[in-house]
Scaffold this active site. Structure first.
Site, PDB file in Angstrom:
ATOM      1  N   GLY A  74       0.820  -1.421  -0.055  1.00  0.00           N
ATOM      2  CA  GLY A  74      -0.005   0.124   0.066  1.00  0.00           C
ATOM      3  C   GLY A  74       0.934   1.134  -0.026  1.00  0.00           C
ATOM      4  N   ASN A 109       1.660   3.124  -2.460  1.00  0.00           N
ATOM      5  CA  ASN A 109       0.888   4.169  -3.278  1.00  0.00           C
ATOM      6  C   ASN A 109       0.001   4.711  -2.817  1.00  0.00           C
ATOM      7  OD1 ASN A 109       2.302   4.386  -6.191  1.00  0.00           O
ATOM      8  ND2 ASN A 109       2.611   2.227  -5.965  1.00  0.00           N
ATOM      9  N   ARG A 160     -15.141 -15.010 -10.385  1.00  0.00           N
ATOM     10  CA  ARG A 160     -14.473 -13.502 -10.539  1.00  0.00           C
ATOM     11  C   ARG A 160     -15.864 -12.741 -10.397  1.00  0.00           C
ATOM     12  NH1 ARG A 160      -9.498 -12.693 -11.451  1.00  0.00           N
ATOM     13  NH2 ARG A 160      -8.117 -14.522 -12.600  1.00  0.00           N
ATOM     14  N   HIS A 200       0.482   0.952 -13.196  1.00  0.00           N
ATOM     15  CA  HIS A 200       1.057  -0.378 -13.677  1.00  0.00           C
ATOM     16  C   HIS A 200       2.570   0.137 -13.753  1.00  0.00           C
ATOM     17  CE1 HIS A 200       1.543  -4.166 -15.541  1.00  0.00           C
ATOM     18  NE2 HIS A 200       2.254  -3.635 -16.328  1.00  0.00           N
TER      19      HIS A 200
HETATM   20  C1  GAR Z   1       3.544  -1.271  -7.234  1.00  0.00           C
HETATM   21  O1  GAR Z   1       4.923  -1.071  -7.956  1.00  0.00           O
HETATM   22  C2  GAR Z   1       2.346  -0.923  -8.330  1.00  0.00           C
HETATM   23  O2  GAR Z   1       2.705  -0.377  -9.562  1.00  0.00           O
HETATM   24  C3  GAR Z   1       2.289  -2.633  -8.839  1.00  0.00           C
HETATM   25  O3  GAR Z   1       2.136  -3.211  -7.559  1.00  0.00           O
HETATM   26  C4  GAR Z   1       2.917  -2.342  -6.653  1.00  0.00           C
HETATM   27  C5  GAR Z   1       2.057  -2.134  -5.416  1.00  0.00           C
HETATM   28  O4  GAR Z   1       2.939  -1.508  -4.436  1.00  0.00           O
HETATM   29  N1  GAR Z   1       0.907  -2.717  -9.467  1.00  0.00           N
HETATM   30  C6  GAR Z   1       0.873  -3.662 -10.394  1.00  0.00           C
HETATM   31  O5  GAR Z   1       1.674  -4.379 -10.890  1.00  0.00           O
HETATM   32  C7  GAR Z   1      -0.709  -3.946 -11.122  1.00  0.00           C
HETATM   33  N2  GAR Z   1      -0.609  -4.793 -12.221  1.00  0.00           N
HETATM   34  P1  GAR Z   1       2.268  -0.670  -3.295  1.00  0.00           P
HETATM   35  O6  GAR Z   1       1.227  -1.542  -2.596  1.00  0.00           O
HETATM   36  O7  GAR Z   1       3.317  -0.382  -2.222  1.00  0.00           O
HETATM   37  O8  GAR Z   1       1.702   0.300  -3.581  1.00  0.00           O
END
Ligand code: GAR
Length: 211
Positions: A12, A14, A65, A109
């Protein structure tokens, strides 16, 4: 005030960057809830400690899903979101779910889309000998990791990089462009030009080049 619902699956970071920027910069927005498909997602504790409502819809409890997405939509809609923000939410969504939030659901992404959709983006970029890598914020459509691009950041691939080193460099860029992109949405600073998205207030750059 625009209402944000942020969906996570794990760390989490981001989501944290968005919550902090929203508060620090005084966006006309509130983070109404953080929702996870994993009960053990570390980000839930951060949200709860900030007084943000949290919810879990455990995908393992649903047989399809469609059933999972139906419950997820019910929970998300319970927080009346103006914008749904996927922040490391690692589930493939059904067309019904993506249509429900069309043009009001963002994803981040960790690649320069349309290159390297799906998983293991950094490993694949290194295996291809890419000289630059990066990250994309885009609106979500039924097609995985497609949809109108809001912002991209480009970072160099350095000699000797492994996937972990490259991921860390990209993640720092993620924490810059995701809050910026969400802020533009809540400020209604983006406009649609057909299927593309443009910044329509002073033409702020939708690219970030880092070295
Ligand atoms: C991030 O690097 C995001 O870009 C990626 O997962 C990570 C989550 O980190 N998302 C994907 O790969 C989606 N396809 P976070 O939980 O620390 O934000």
């Amino acid at each position: 005030m625009k209402r944000l619902v942020i969906l996570i699956s794990g760390r989490g970071s981001n989501m944290e960057a968005i919550v902090q920027a929203c508060a620090a910069e005084g966006w006309p927005a509130t983070v109404a809830a953080v929702v996870s498909n994993r009960p053990d997602a570390a980000g839930l504790a951060f949200a709860a400690a900030r007084g943000i409502a949290t919810a879990v819809v455990d995908h393992k409890a649903y047989g399809s899903r469609e059933a999972f997405d139906a419950e997820l939509a019910r929970v998300v809609d319970g927080f009346s979101p103006d914008l749904v923000v996927l922040a490391g939410f690692m589930r493939i969504l059904t067309p019904g779910f993506t249509a429900r939030y069309a043009r009001r659901m963002l994803n981040i992404h960790p690649s320069l889309l349309p290159a390297f959709t799906g998983l293991h983006t950094h490993e694949r970029a290194l295996a291809m000998g890419c000289k630059v890598a990066g990250v994309t914020v885009h609106f979500v459509t039924a097609e995985l990791d497609h949809g109108a691009i809001v912002m991209q950041a480009v970072v160099p691939v350095q000699p000797g990089d492994d996937a972990q080193a490259l991921a860390a460099r990209v993640l720092a860029a993620e924490h810059r462009i995701y809050p910026q992109s969400v802020r533009w949405c809540v400020e209604d600073a983006l406009a649609w030009d057909g299927d593309a998205v443009v910044h329509h207030r002073g033409g702020a750059p939708q690219q970030l080049l880092l070295d």
